[in-house]
Design an enzyme around this catalytic site. Structure first.
Site, PDB file in Angstrom:
ATOM      1  CG  ASN A 233      -1.695   1.337   1.327  1.00  0.00           C
ATOM      2  OD1 ASN A 233      -2.564   1.455   0.874  1.00  0.00           O
ATOM      3  ND2 ASN A 233      -1.268   2.328   2.300  1.00  0.00           N
TER       4      ASN A 233
ATOM      5  CG  ASP B 202      -1.171   5.910   0.562  1.00  0.00           C
ATOM      6  OD1 ASP B 202      -0.464   5.672   1.829  1.00  0.00           O
ATOM      7  OD2 ASP B 202      -2.241   5.427   0.465  1.00  0.00           O
TER       8      ASP B 202
ATOM      9  CG  ASP C 190       0.039  -3.650   6.183  1.00  0.00           C
ATOM     10  OD1 ASP C 190      -0.729  -3.872   7.110  1.00  0.00           O
ATOM     11  OD2 ASP C 190       0.412  -2.496   5.669  1.00  0.00           O
TER      12      ASP C 190
ATOM     13  CG  HIS D 160      -6.399   1.957   3.630  1.00  0.00           C
ATOM     14  ND1 HIS D 160      -7.661   2.367   3.629  1.00  0.00           N
ATOM     15  CD2 HIS D 160      -6.402   1.180   4.875  1.00  0.00           C
ATOM     16  CE1 HIS D 160      -8.137   2.222   5.132  1.00  0.00           C
ATOM     17  NE2 HIS D 160      -7.519   1.656   5.774  1.00  0.00           N
TER      18      HIS D 160
ATOM     19  CD  GLU E 200      -4.400  -4.706   8.323  1.00  0.00           C
ATOM     20  OE1 GLU E 200      -4.138  -4.489   9.505  1.00  0.00           O
ATOM     21  OE2 GLU E 200      -3.673  -4.119   7.223  1.00  0.00           O
TER      22      GLU E 200
END
Length: 519
Positions: A127, A198, A229, A233, A266
């Site tokens: 991410n 990011d 992970d 996002h 996740e």
């Protein structure tokens, strides 16, 4: 009777006092990824060279312990080079952190794990990178760098990202997702904090780079899969469909490198938000179940734990019939289960019994099986594993001074292994029970209503095996009449204490479990 014979008989008596099986146990029926996975924070697990930091060789030396415990896979928290202790801000996606060892050390670990039929899953943190990653450093220095498009940028005067002279995107911790570049009018996007910019998945070049990283670990390093992970996002929250589609794309590319690649994501959110991710991530962590088990054991009330679990599973199956329910009690981001039940050993044992008899493919967080404690901040839920008393423990790490898991609060593993009533032996017995049971490993869940509200009752059924599972969450003995649909269950398959059944009436001691089968 000679001494050797006496010791054998004594050990058999000890085991039968812990658990009763009505039939001879078969070989493992569990096959990963439906089996049990053990989460390891390498830094705290086992030190091989005396520098106080857990490492890969230390983990390799403990593989027989994991095999004996009955786990079928390990999930390693990040092992890449990183400036932080937790290593969720990567500076080299192809390397091993020097504190942990070398590429060859890791290859040896994977070979030895596979010899024991233990799969290896690594944390893949894609991410974001570290702000110290060479990609980001080059992108900051040079606006024309090819790495500039690997990240997300805005200008201080851009009305889409600025309001009243401040970056928009404030989160619940009162931080911002946009971070200013020193001596520049530009800002970059970092959902978690400024040290973790990011990555920009609108960039085709970045996507190809990530596929290359994944292929490297699957083929060159022979890992079996990835824990992804922050899977929610990859794109901003207002672009959920792009997130869902990305993981379908990623899975398809990884399957080209390894057909049976395992991906677990996740997505820390309610089930309705989690569900759509199953199209690309066939395994997702079930945060709802962990919370529900903790609530049930603390309140000593069965409540709607089983009904809600079935409801969530049915919803997930409607999205992906082959989904894998990655269940767990707590993980490296949450207060440890022993602390969540305020150090109550009976409640900790009951939480384990629920986890390992309800449907799912359970994850155990390292040290959970010996009752390690831990509360936020994060360092103190990731404290050193206690293998033995400090004077004898050559593997114990010392990178952090523990606040919660010390010899005054946790009995080290070596002592627990000798104690038939220990939490460790409770876990080991339940893991073996589950691994040897088709119903507990693969079975459908059928909630049952029983009169005492402190008893959790359900059926697990798979092909020729159906089991009635009863957990008395209270500390007092309970006697109950089985519901009409369960009166045929009149033989004890397993028990943790002196539970018994007689003509449809069941007696279950406090804080204990009883599993019945049909004659």
């Amino acid at each position: 009777m000679n001494k050797h014979t006496f010791l054998i008989l004594a050990s058999l008596c000890i085991f039968s006092a812990t658990a009763v099986f009505a039939q001879n146990q078969k070989n493992n029926v569990s096959q990963w990824p439906r089996g049990i996975t053990y989460e390891i924070f390498v830094q705290s697990f086992a030190d091989s060279n005396g520098d106080g930091i857990g490492d890969i060789k230390g983990m390799t030396s403990k593989l027989d312990y994991l095999k004996n415990l009955g786990v079928e896979a390990v999930w390693l928290m990040p092992i890449n080079p990183s400036p932080s202790y937790h290593k969720y801000d990567v500076t080299d996606y192809y390397g091993i952190h020097p504190d942990y060892g070398t590429i060859e050390d890791f290859k040896e670990f994977t070979r030895e794990a596979h010899k024991r039929n233990i799969k290896v899953v690594i944390d893949l943190v894609i991410n974001h990178s570290s702000s110290s990653h060479p990609w980001f450093q080059e992108a900051v220095r040079n606006e024309n760098s090819p790495y500039r498009e690997y990240y997300v940028w805005t200008h201080k005067d851009d009305p889409q990202t600025q309001k009243d002279g401040k970056p928009t995107g404030a989160d619940s911790d009162n931080t911002t997702h946009w971070h200013k570049v020193k001596d520049s009018d530009y800002l970059y996007y970092g959902y978690f904090y400024g040290g973790m910019p990011d990555l920009n998945y609108d960039s085709p070049k970045l996507r190809q780079e990530v596929f290359k990283i994944g292929r490297y670990w699957l083929t060159e390093m022979d890992v079996d899969g990835f824990r992804l992970d922050a899977a929610r996002h990859i794109f901003p929250d207002e672009r959920p469909q792009d997130n869902h589609q990305w993981w379908v794309y990623f899975r398809n590319e990884m399957q080209k490198a390894k057909k049976d690649v395992y991906l677990v994501g996740e997505v820390w959110a309610p089930a309705d938000i989690v569900g759509p991710y199953l199209k690309g991530l066939p395994a997702l962590f079930n945060f709802d179940m962990g919370y529900a088990i903790t609530k049930a054991v603390n309140e000593e009330q069965a409540g709607d734990l089983v009904k809600n679990h079935k409801k969530i599973r049915d919803f997930y199956a409607s999205v992906n019939p082959d989904y894998i329910d990655a269940t767990f009690l707590t993980n490296h981001d949450q207060n440890r289960i022993m602390s969540a039940v305020n150090g109550d050993m009976k409640k900790a044992k009951m939480a384990a019994a629920l986890l390992l008899t309800l449907p799912g493919s359970p994850y155990l967080y390292y040290g959970e099986e010996i009752g390690m404690n831990g509360k936020k901040p994060d360092e103190y839920i990731r404290e050193p594993f206690l293998w033995d008393m400090k004077t004898k423990d050559k593997s114990r790490t010392t990178w952090v001074q523990p606040n919660y898991s010390t010899e005054s609060t946790v009995v080290p593993l070596a002592a627990q292994q000798k104690d038939k009533n220990s939490l460790f032996n409770h876990y080991k017995t339940l893991v073996k029970l589950r691994n040897n049971s088709p119903a507990l490993t693969y079975g459908e869940l059928v909630p049952l209503n029983v009169a005492p509200k402190n008893v959790s009752a359900f059926l697990r059924q798979h092909q020729d095996q159906t089991l009635l599972v009863l957990h008395n969450l209270s500390k007092e003995e309970v006697t109950l009449d089985l519901p009409q649909e369960a009166t045929q269950f009149n033989r004890v398959h397993f028990k943790t204490k002196g539970g018994k059944v007689n003509k449809g009436t069941v007696t279950i001691p406090g804080s204990s479990s009883l599993i019945l089968e049909k004659n």
